[in-house]
Design an enzyme around this catalytic site. Structure first.
Site, PDB file in Angstrom:
ATOM      1  N   ASP A  21       1.048  -1.478  -0.203  1.00 53.90           N
ATOM      2  CA  ASP A  21      -0.278   0.089  -0.022  1.00 53.90           C
ATOM      3  C   ASP A  21       1.204   1.086   0.051  1.00 53.90           C
ATOM      4  O   ASP A  21       2.143   1.031   1.195  1.00 53.90           O
ATOM      5  CB  ASP A  21      -1.224  -0.169   1.279  1.00 53.90           C
ATOM      6  CG  ASP A  21      -1.755  -1.006   1.467  1.00 53.90           C
ATOM      7  OD1 ASP A  21      -1.265  -2.562   1.651  1.00 53.90           O
ATOM      8  OD2 ASP A  21      -2.695  -1.663   1.952  1.00 53.90           O
ATOM      9  N   HIS A  49      -1.249   4.163  -0.633  1.00 55.91           N
ATOM     10  CA  HIS A  49      -2.413   4.857  -0.005  1.00 55.91           C
ATOM     11  C   HIS A  49      -2.064   6.910  -0.194  1.00 55.91           C
ATOM     12  O   HIS A  49      -2.159   7.480   0.546  1.00 55.91           O
ATOM     13  CB  HIS A  49      -2.478   4.946   1.525  1.00 55.91           C
ATOM     14  CG  HIS A  49      -2.958   3.536   1.491  1.00 55.91           C
ATOM     15  ND1 HIS A  49      -4.252   3.672   1.431  1.00 55.91           N
ATOM     16  CD2 HIS A  49      -3.488   2.417   2.465  1.00 55.91           C
ATOM     17  CE1 HIS A  49      -5.389   2.627   1.308  1.00 55.91           C
ATOM     18  NE2 HIS A  49      -4.661   1.908   2.109  1.00 55.91           N
ATOM     19  N   ASP A  97      -3.844  -0.384  -2.683  1.00 53.26           N
ATOM     20  CA  ASP A  97      -4.596   0.454  -2.702  1.00 53.26           C
ATOM     21  C   ASP A  97      -3.069   1.788  -2.364  1.00 53.26           C
ATOM     22  O   ASP A  97      -2.167   2.401  -2.088  1.00 53.26           O
ATOM     23  CB  ASP A  97      -4.353   0.050  -0.411  1.00 53.26           C
ATOM     24  CG  ASP A  97      -5.347  -0.235   0.202  1.00 53.26           C
ATOM     25  OD1 ASP A  97      -6.478  -1.117  -0.796  1.00 53.26           O
ATOM     26  OD2 ASP A  97      -5.597  -0.937   0.787  1.00 53.26           O
ATOM     27  N   ASP A 150      -6.556   6.746  -1.555  1.00 59.10           N
ATOM     28  CA  ASP A 150      -7.728   6.635  -0.438  1.00 59.10           C
ATOM     29  C   ASP A 150      -6.514   7.462   0.684  1.00 59.10           C
ATOM     30  O   ASP A 150      -5.332   6.580   0.349  1.00 59.10           O
ATOM     31  CB  ASP A 150      -8.406   6.063  -0.252  1.00 59.10           C
ATOM     32  CG  ASP A 150      -9.411   5.884  -1.225  1.00 59.10           C
ATOM     33  OD1 ASP A 150      -9.759   6.678  -1.755  1.00 59.10           O
ATOM     34  OD2 ASP A 150     -10.245   4.757  -1.216  1.00 59.10           O
ATOM     35  N   ARG A 151      -7.307   8.045   2.164  1.00 57.78           N
ATOM     36  CA  ARG A 151      -6.449   8.497   3.051  1.00 57.78           C
ATOM     37  C   ARG A 151      -5.129   9.741   2.698  1.00 57.78           C
ATOM     38  O   ARG A 151      -5.334  10.684   2.651  1.00 57.78           O
ATOM     39  CB  ARG A 151      -5.413   6.968   3.514  1.00 57.78           C
ATOM     40  CG  ARG A 151      -6.085   6.073   3.712  1.00 57.78           C
ATOM     41  CD  ARG A 151      -6.881   6.221   5.546  1.00 57.78           C
ATOM     42  NE  ARG A 151      -7.617   4.698   5.419  1.00 57.78           N
ATOM     43  CZ  ARG A 151      -7.951   4.063   6.958  1.00 57.78           C
ATOM     44  NH1 ARG A 151      -8.134   4.976   7.307  1.00 57.78           N
ATOM     45  NH2 ARG A 151      -8.875   3.237   6.388  1.00 57.78           N
ATOM     46  N   ASN A 208      -8.532  -3.289  -1.392  1.00 61.09           N
ATOM     47  CA  ASN A 208      -9.764  -2.972  -1.528  1.00 61.09           C
ATOM     48  C   ASN A 208     -10.202  -1.887  -1.581  1.00 61.09           C
ATOM     49  O   ASN A 208     -11.525  -1.413  -1.660  1.00 61.09           O
ATOM     50  CB  ASN A 208     -10.026  -3.507   0.012  1.00 61.09           C
ATOM     51  CG  ASN A 208      -9.261  -2.887   1.124  1.00 61.09           C
ATOM     52  OD1 ASN A 208      -7.702  -2.943   1.213  1.00 61.09           O
ATOM     53  ND2 ASN A 208      -9.546  -2.326   1.926  1.00 61.09           N
ATOM     54  N   HIS A 209      -8.957  -0.619  -1.840  1.00 64.56           N
ATOM     55  CA  HIS A 209      -9.761   0.665  -1.537  1.00 64.56           C
ATOM     56  C   HIS A 209      -9.789   1.646  -3.764  1.00 64.56           C
ATOM     57  O   HIS A 209      -9.880   2.510  -3.660  1.00 64.56           O
ATOM     58  CB  HIS A 209      -9.068   1.187  -0.707  1.00 64.56           C
ATOM     59  CG  HIS A 209      -8.197   1.786   0.634  1.00 64.56           C
ATOM     60  ND1 HIS A 209      -9.565   2.185   1.103  1.00 64.56           N
ATOM     61  CD2 HIS A 209      -8.536   1.263   1.559  1.00 64.56           C
ATOM     62  CE1 HIS A 209      -9.375   2.498   2.412  1.00 64.56           C
ATOM     63  NE2 HIS A 209      -8.703   1.130   2.424  1.00 64.56           N
ATOM     64  N   HIS A 263      -3.601  -8.881  -2.847  1.00 63.96           N
ATOM     65  CA  HIS A 263      -3.743  -7.765  -1.994  1.00 63.96           C
ATOM     66  C   HIS A 263      -3.868  -7.846  -0.626  1.00 63.96           C
ATOM     67  O   HIS A 263      -3.119  -8.070   0.252  1.00 63.96           O
ATOM     68  CB  HIS A 263      -5.018  -6.497  -2.144  1.00 63.96           C
ATOM     69  CG  HIS A 263      -4.435  -5.329  -1.614  1.00 63.96           C
ATOM     70  ND1 HIS A 263      -3.990  -4.371  -1.332  1.00 63.96           N
ATOM     71  CD2 HIS A 263      -5.807  -5.680  -0.711  1.00 63.96           C
ATOM     72  CE1 HIS A 263      -3.918  -3.140  -0.197  1.00 63.96           C
ATOM     73  NE2 HIS A 263      -5.445  -4.163   0.084  1.00 63.96           N
ATOM     74  N   ARG A 283     -11.796  -6.934  10.126  1.00 61.58           N
ATOM     75  CA  ARG A 283     -12.179  -6.015   9.062  1.00 61.58           C
ATOM     76  C   ARG A 283     -13.472  -5.973   9.415  1.00 61.58           C
ATOM     77  O   ARG A 283     -14.311  -5.294   8.661  1.00 61.58           O
ATOM     78  CB  ARG A 283     -11.779  -5.422   8.415  1.00 61.58           C
ATOM     79  CG  ARG A 283     -10.167  -6.131   7.922  1.00 61.58           C
ATOM     80  CD  ARG A 283      -9.482  -5.969   6.922  1.00 61.58           C
ATOM     81  NE  ARG A 283      -8.096  -6.186   6.684  1.00 61.58           N
ATOM     82  CZ  ARG A 283      -7.074  -4.803   6.748  1.00 61.58           C
ATOM     83  NH1 ARG A 283      -8.000  -3.677   6.403  1.00 61.58           N
ATOM     84  NH2 ARG A 283      -6.554  -5.367   6.733  1.00 61.58           N
ATOM     85  N   HIS A 340      -2.403  -4.783   2.348  1.00 66.07           N
ATOM     86  CA  HIS A 340      -3.411  -4.714   3.316  1.00 66.07           C
ATOM     87  C   HIS A 340      -3.386  -4.188   5.168  1.00 66.07           C
ATOM     88  O   HIS A 340      -4.538  -4.188   5.325  1.00 66.07           O
ATOM     89  CB  HIS A 340      -4.252  -5.899   3.183  1.00 66.07           C
ATOM     90  CG  HIS A 340      -5.790  -5.522   2.583  1.00 66.07           C
ATOM     91  ND1 HIS A 340      -6.248  -4.920   3.001  1.00 66.07           N
ATOM     92  CD2 HIS A 340      -6.670  -6.549   3.936  1.00 66.07           C
ATOM     93  CE1 HIS A 340      -8.173  -5.332   3.418  1.00 66.07           C
ATOM     94  NE2 HIS A 340      -7.505  -6.175   3.710  1.00 66.07           N
TER      95      HIS A 340
END
Length: 488
Positions: free
Chosen positions: A229, A231, A258, A261-262, A290-291, A340, A390, A417
Site C-alpha cells: 500500500d 495510499h 491501495d 485514499d487516505r 480493497n481501496h 492484496h 475488519r 493490506h
C-alpha cells in the site's frame, strides 16, 4: 440478552478496571484498553457501556467487524444506548455499507434531535445511498454506454496557456513525459485534463485485455520490486524510486493495491503509476486493492480529491471503470502468489479459479466470494479460519496457507493490506509475507515502509525506509465528513 447476577463487590471491581481502560484509551493505547475493557466485561457482562467503549477502541484500530459485534452486544443489553448505534454506523460507513449505516444514524438523530453533527452525517449518508441506487440502476441498463465510451478525448482542447508536459500526437507515452509529469506533481501542479484522461483510458484498455491472474518473471540480469500500500503518499512513493531505482527494462515493479485514499496526493500517485504502466507495460504491474473500489473512494478521499483537483465527475467514473479492470493477483516465477488481501474461506481454491474470476462483470468486490476475499482477508497466527476483524473477508491460519500453497505448487504468499511497524512481517513459518509501503501512515502511525527486491534466482531482499517530508496538506483532506467519525 438476559442479565447475569453479579455481586456489588464484583461490579465495583469491574468499574475500577473500566476506569483503567478509559485512561489507556485517553493515552491512545487502544490494544491495552481493549484488554482492560474485556476484563471488565468478563467480570460484569451486563453493562452496555463496556461493550460500546471497547467498540470505540476497535474503531481506532480499524477492526470494524469487532466494532459491529460489540455494538450489537451493547444494544442487546440496552436498546436505547445511542452511542452504540453511532459506533455501528461508523463501522458500516467505513466498510461502505451505507444502507446499514443510514438505519443507525436515523436512530441517533431520533434519540438526540439536538445533535447537529449527527444530522449532517445522516443527510450525507442519505445522499450517498440515493446516488448509489441511481448509479446501480444506470449500471444495469444494457443500453447505457460506459463513461469511457462516452468521452471524446480528441475534442478536449489544450489551452495555449498550459505549460505542463504534453503527450505527442501519436498518443505514445515517453520517458521524458513521465519524468516531467513527476516533476510537475512534486511542485503540486496538475497536468491538463486531456492528458490525464488519455493516461487513464490507455490503462483501462490495457487492463481490460488482461486476465484476472497474471504470470510474471523477474527480468534477466535485473530485479523485480514488490511494493505494498502507498495510499496517496506521493512523496514517500517517489522516494522508493529515488532510492531503489526507477522502472526500466531491467527493473520491474509490482504495486500490490491501495494506491489511493487516505493520503491526499492519490491522484498524483495513480497517474504516475498509470503513466509508467503505459511506458513499460511488461515491467510495471498493478493489482487491485480493497481501496480501488467505489465505496472506499466515497469515504476515504479519492472521489473527493478527483472532484477538487479536476472539477470533473466524469474523471472519477472513468477511474472507477479502470479500477474495475485491474488484475486481482500475480504469480512471480511460478512460485510466489501476490494478492492484496489474502486467502479463502474454501479449501479447494486453485490458481485457475482465480484466473476464471470475471472481474469485469462483477465490477465491485461485494461482501463475499473469491474476489472479496482476495482483496480483504488477513492472516492470523492460530490455525484454521475465523471471521475477519475488519468485518469483510476472513482470517486464515498457517495451516490454510500451507495447504493452499501445496495444492497450487507455490512456495510463498506475498500480500499487503495491513500497516506494520517495520514495514513488513514474515508469518506462517515463512510462507506468508505482508509488505506495506506507506511509512508514517496517515502522518500519525510512525511505522516504517518496506518493499521487497526479488532477483532472477528468486532471492528476496527486504528493504525498509522512513517517511520523507511532504507539503503541508493533511491526510484525508478530501475525504467525506464521515472521516471525522473514523477518528481521522
Amino acid at each position: 440478552m438476559s442479565p447475569v447476577a453479579i455481586s456489588d463487590a464484583v461490579k465495583a471491581q469491574a468499574e475500577k478496571i473500566k476506569g483503567e481502560a478509559n485512561a489507556l484509551f485517553a493515552a491512545k493505547h487502544y490494544k491495552e484498553a481493549i484488554e482492560k475493557y474485556s476484563a471488565a466485561i468478563d467480570l460484569n457482562p451486563n453493562v452496555a457501556a463496556y461493550f460500546s467503549n471497547r467498540a470505540f477502541c476497535h474503531l481506532k484500530l480499524e477492526s470494524y467487524g469487532y466494532v459491529i459485534s460489540d455494538a450489537d452486544a451493547a444494544l442487546a443489553l440496552d436498546p436505547n444506548f445511542t452511542k452504540a448505534n453511532y459506533r455501528r454506523a461508523t463501522a458500516n460507513m467505513a466498510l461502505g455499507k451505507f444502507k446499514e449505516a443510514l438505519k443507525d444514524l436515523r436512530v441517533v438523530v431520533k434519540n438526540a434531535p439536538g445533535d447537529k453533527d449527527a444530522k449532517l452525517k445522516l443527510d450525507e449518508c442519505a445522499k450517498i445511498v440515493k446516488r448509489i441506487e441511481f448509479e446501480k440502476a444506470i449500471e444495469h441498463d444494457d443500453h447505457a454506454p460506459s463513461a469511457a465510451d462516452s468521452l471524446d478525448v480528441d475534442a478536449i482542447v489544450v489551452e495555449a496557456s498550459y505549460d505542463g508536459p504534453k503527450i505527442a500526437e501519436d498518443k505514445k507515452i515517453t520517458e521524458g513525459f513521465v519524468k516531467d509529469l513527476v516533476a510537475r506533481f512534486k511542485d503540486q501542479k496538475k497536468i491538463h485534463r486531456k492528458y490525464a484522461f488519455m493516461i487513464i483510458l490507455g490503462v483501462r484498455k490495457m487492463m481490460m485485455e488482461s486476465p484476472s491472474l497474471i504470470d510474471i518473471k523477474v527480468p534477466a540480469g535485473g530485479k523485480l520490486t514488490v511494493c505494498g500500500d502507498v495510499h496517496g503518499q506521493f512523496y514517500d512513493f517517489i522516494n522508493i524510486f529515488n532510492t531503489n531505482g526507477w522502472p526500466s527494462e531491467k527493473h520491474a515493479y509490482l504495486f500490490n493495491g491501495d494506491f489511493v485514499d487516505r493520503g491526499s496526493f492519490s491522484l498524483e500517485v495513480v497517474l504516475t503509476l498509470f503513466a509508467y504502466k503505459l511506458l513499460f507495460p511488461d515491467r510495471v504491474f498493478l493489482a487491485r486493492g480493497n481501496h480501488e473500489t467505489d465505496n472506499m473512494n466515497k469515504v476515504y478521499g479519492f472521489e473527493g480529491e478527483v472532484k477538487a483537483k479536476f472539477s470533473d465527475m466524469m474523471m472519477f467514473k472513468i477511474f472507477s471503470e479502470t479500477f474495475n479492470s485491474l488484475p486481482l493477483a500475480h504469480v512471480i516465477g511460478n512460485k510466489i502468489l501476490v494478492v492484496h488481501g489474502g486467502l479463502f474461506s474454501r479449501d479447494d481454491v486453485t490458481l485457475d479459479d482465480i484466473r476464471k474470476i470475471d472481474r469485469l462483470a462483477l465490477r465491485q468486490p461485494g461482501n463475499d466470494g473469491l474476489m472479496c476475499e482476495l482483496l480483504w482477508s488477513d492472516p492470523q497466527p492460530q490455525p484454521g479460519r475465523e471471521p475477519n476483524k475488519r468485518g469483510v473477508g476472513i482470517q486464515f491460519g498457517p495451516d490454510v496457507t500451507k495447504a493452499f500453497l501445496e495444492r497450487n505448487g507455490l512456495d510463498m504468499l506475498i500480500r499487503s493490506h495491513e500497516v506494520k511497524e517495520e514495514g513488513y512481517v514474515i508469518e506462517h513459518d515463512g510462507k506468508c509475507v505482508t509488505v506495506f509501503s506507506a511509512p508514517n501512515y496517515c502522518d500519525s502511525v510512525g511505522n516504517k515502509g518496506a518493499y521487497i527486491n526479488i532477483t532472477p534466482d528468486m532471492v528476496l531482499d527486504y528493504v525498509t525506509f522512513e517517511a520523507v517530508p511532504h507539503p503541508n496538506v493533511r491526510p484525508m483532506q478530501y475525504a467525506s465528513q464521515f472521516s471525522g467519525m473514523l477518528g481521522m
